[in-house]
Design a protein around this motif. Structure first.
Motif, mmCIF file in Angstrom:
data_model
loop_
_atom_site.group_PDB
_atom_site.id
_atom_site.type_symbol
_atom_site.label_atom_id
_atom_site.label_comp_id
_atom_site.label_asym_id
_atom_site.label_seq_id
_atom_site.Cartn_x
_atom_site.Cartn_y
_atom_site.Cartn_z
ATOM 1 N N GLN A 159 -3.014 -11.415 -1.328
ATOM 2 C CA GLN A 159 -4.275 -10.863 -0.842
ATOM 3 C C GLN A 159 -4.656 -11.451 0.509
ATOM 4 N N ALA A 160 -4.303 -12.713 0.755
ATOM 5 C CA ALA A 160 -4.697 -13.381 1.994
ATOM 6 C C ALA A 160 -3.784 -13.034 3.170
ATOM 7 N N LYS A 161 -2.497 -12.818 2.906
ATOM 8 C CA LYS A 161 -1.535 -12.579 3.978
ATOM 9 C C LYS A 161 -0.972 -11.171 3.905
ATOM 10 N N ALA A 162 -0.516 -10.702 5.012
ATOM 11 C CA ALA A 162 0.182 -9.412 5.061
ATOM 12 C C ALA A 162 1.619 -9.633 4.594
ATOM 13 N N PRO A 163 2.243 -8.629 3.985
ATOM 14 C CA PRO A 163 3.624 -8.805 3.534
ATOM 15 C C PRO A 163 4.627 -8.966 4.676
ATOM 16 N N VAL A 164 4.288 -8.467 5.851
ATOM 17 C CA VAL A 164 5.161 -8.622 7.016
ATOM 18 C C VAL A 164 4.325 -9.194 8.156
ATOM 19 N N GLN A 165 4.819 -10.284 8.754
ATOM 20 C CA GLN A 165 4.165 -10.872 9.916
ATOM 21 C C GLN A 165 5.174 -10.882 11.057
ATOM 22 N N MET A 166 4.678 -10.706 12.267
ATOM 23 C CA MET A 166 5.580 -10.634 13.418
ATOM 24 C C MET A 166 5.038 -11.416 14.602
ATOM 25 N N MET A 167 5.962 -11.819 15.474
ATOM 26 C CA MET A 167 5.618 -12.450 16.748
ATOM 27 C C MET A 167 6.611 -11.969 17.792
ATOM 28 N N VAL A 168 6.199 -12.025 19.040
ATOM 29 C CA VAL A 168 7.042 -11.565 20.146
ATOM 30 C C VAL A 168 7.165 -12.700 21.154
ATOM 31 N N SER A 169 8.369 -12.923 21.643
ATOM 32 C CA SER A 169 8.611 -13.946 22.646
ATOM 33 C C SER A 169 9.426 -13.355 23.788
ATOM 34 N N VAL A 170 8.921 -13.532 25.005
ATOM 35 C CA VAL A 170 9.640 -13.117 26.205
ATOM 36 C C VAL A 170 9.782 -14.361 27.071
ATOM 37 N N PRO A 171 11.002 -14.835 27.304
ATOM 38 C CA PRO A 171 11.192 -16.092 28.027
ATOM 39 C C PRO A 171 10.778 -16.006 29.500
ATOM 40 N N LYS A 172 10.228 -17.098 29.958
ATOM 41 C CA LYS A 172 9.842 -17.198 31.363
ATOM 42 C C LYS A 172 11.074 -17.195 32.261
ATOM 43 N N ARG A 173 12.190 -17.602 31.716
ATOM 44 C CA ARG A 173 13.443 -17.602 32.479
ATOM 45 C C ARG A 173 13.864 -16.172 32.839
ATOM 46 N N LYS A 174 13.543 -15.207 31.966
ATOM 47 C CA LYS A 174 13.919 -13.811 32.214
ATOM 48 C C LYS A 174 12.945 -13.117 33.169
ATOM 49 N N PRO A 225 0.813 -1.203 0.000
ATOM 50 C CA PRO A 225 0.000 0.000 0.000
ATOM 51 C C PRO A 225 0.855 1.265 0.000
ATOM 52 N N ALA A 226 0.259 2.350 -0.535
ATOM 53 C CA ALA A 226 0.982 3.616 -0.597
ATOM 54 C C ALA A 226 1.289 4.140 0.805
ATOM 55 N N THR A 227 0.305 4.062 1.692
ATOM 56 C CA THR A 227 0.537 4.443 3.079
ATOM 57 C C THR A 227 0.304 3.222 3.959
ATOM 58 N N VAL A 228 1.136 3.058 4.934
ATOM 59 C CA VAL A 228 1.048 1.908 5.823
ATOM 60 C C VAL A 228 0.136 2.255 6.986
ATOM 61 N N SER A 229 -0.806 1.371 7.261
ATOM 62 C CA SER A 229 -1.728 1.577 8.370
ATOM 63 C C SER A 229 -0.976 1.518 9.696
ATOM 64 N N GLN A 230 -1.378 2.332 10.638
ATOM 65 C CA GLN A 230 -0.758 2.343 11.960
ATOM 66 C C GLN A 230 -1.300 1.243 12.864
ATOM 67 N N LYS A 231 -2.256 0.464 12.363
ATOM 68 C CA LYS A 231 -2.837 -0.613 13.154
ATOM 69 C C LYS A 231 -1.989 -1.874 13.049
ATOM 70 N N LEU A 232 -2.124 -2.747 14.007
ATOM 71 C CA LEU A 232 -1.490 -4.057 13.967
ATOM 72 C C LEU A 232 -2.619 -5.081 13.825
ATOM 73 N N ARG A 233 -2.914 -5.412 12.568
ATOM 74 C CA ARG A 233 -4.046 -6.289 12.277
ATOM 75 C C ARG A 233 -3.719 -7.742 12.574
ATOM 76 N N LYS A 234 -4.755 -8.558 12.614
ATOM 77 C CA LYS A 234 -4.581 -9.977 12.892
ATOM 78 C C LYS A 234 -3.730 -10.657 11.816
ATOM 79 N N GLN A 235 -3.871 -10.236 10.558
ATOM 80 C CA GLN A 235 -3.105 -10.835 9.465
ATOM 81 C C GLN A 235 -1.603 -10.559 9.612
ATOM 82 N N GLU A 236 -1.248 -9.543 10.377
ATOM 83 C CA GLU A 236 0.158 -9.186 10.558
ATOM 84 C C GLU A 236 0.817 -9.943 11.708
#
Length: 135
Positions: free
Chosen positions: A53-68, A2-13
């Motif tokens: 069309q089905a997926k976002a071009p960038v997908q992300m996940m976050v992991s914070v270890p229980k050890r930390k 897209p020309a402008t990137v949405s500031q939202k973090l959608r489920k597809q991302e």
């Protein structure tokens, strides 16, 4: 892209699924960068217009270890900070991403203590710029 990137973090991302997680963290094609207290593991893939069309071009996940962080409230706070920093600065990566490429990001927290949101955001900008340069 897209020309402008949405500031939202959608489920597809948001990246999820066992196969995707294994490919990201155990695969041989993934690469990683670090900017303390964050480390990012990323995997680039090419995909067709129908998948685009089905997926976002960038997908992300976050992991914070229980050890930390032993308490869930502390892990959730850190995950919230990382997601917010990504949401605000994802246009840095979208601007450099080719149209036929998908990238999956996995953010890992390395430090056993909290950091200010401004510091987390600065490190996120650093990582996203470096990933964009390597594409």
């Amino acid at each position: 892209m897209p020309a402008t990137v949405s500031q939202k973090l959608r489920k597809q991302e948001r990246a999820c699924g066992k196969k995707l997680t294994e490919a990201l963290f155990c695969g041989t094609q993934s690469r990683s960068l670090a900017a303390f207290p964050l480390r990012v593991v990323y995997l680039t893939q090419s995909f067709s217009a129908t998948e685009q069309q089905a997926k976002a071009p960038v997908q992300m996940m976050v992991s914070v270890p229980k050890r930390k962080f032993k308490h869930a409230i502390d892990r959730n706070r850190v995950k919230r900070q990382v997601r917010e920093a990504y949401r605000k600065n994802k246009q840095l990566l979208y601007a450099k991403l080719p149209n036929d490429m998908q990238i999956t990001l996995g953010f890992l927290w390395l430090d056993p203590k909290h950091h200010a949101s401004a510091e987390v955001e600065a490190k996120m900008q650093n990582l996203l710029r470096r990933i964009g340069e390597s594409l």
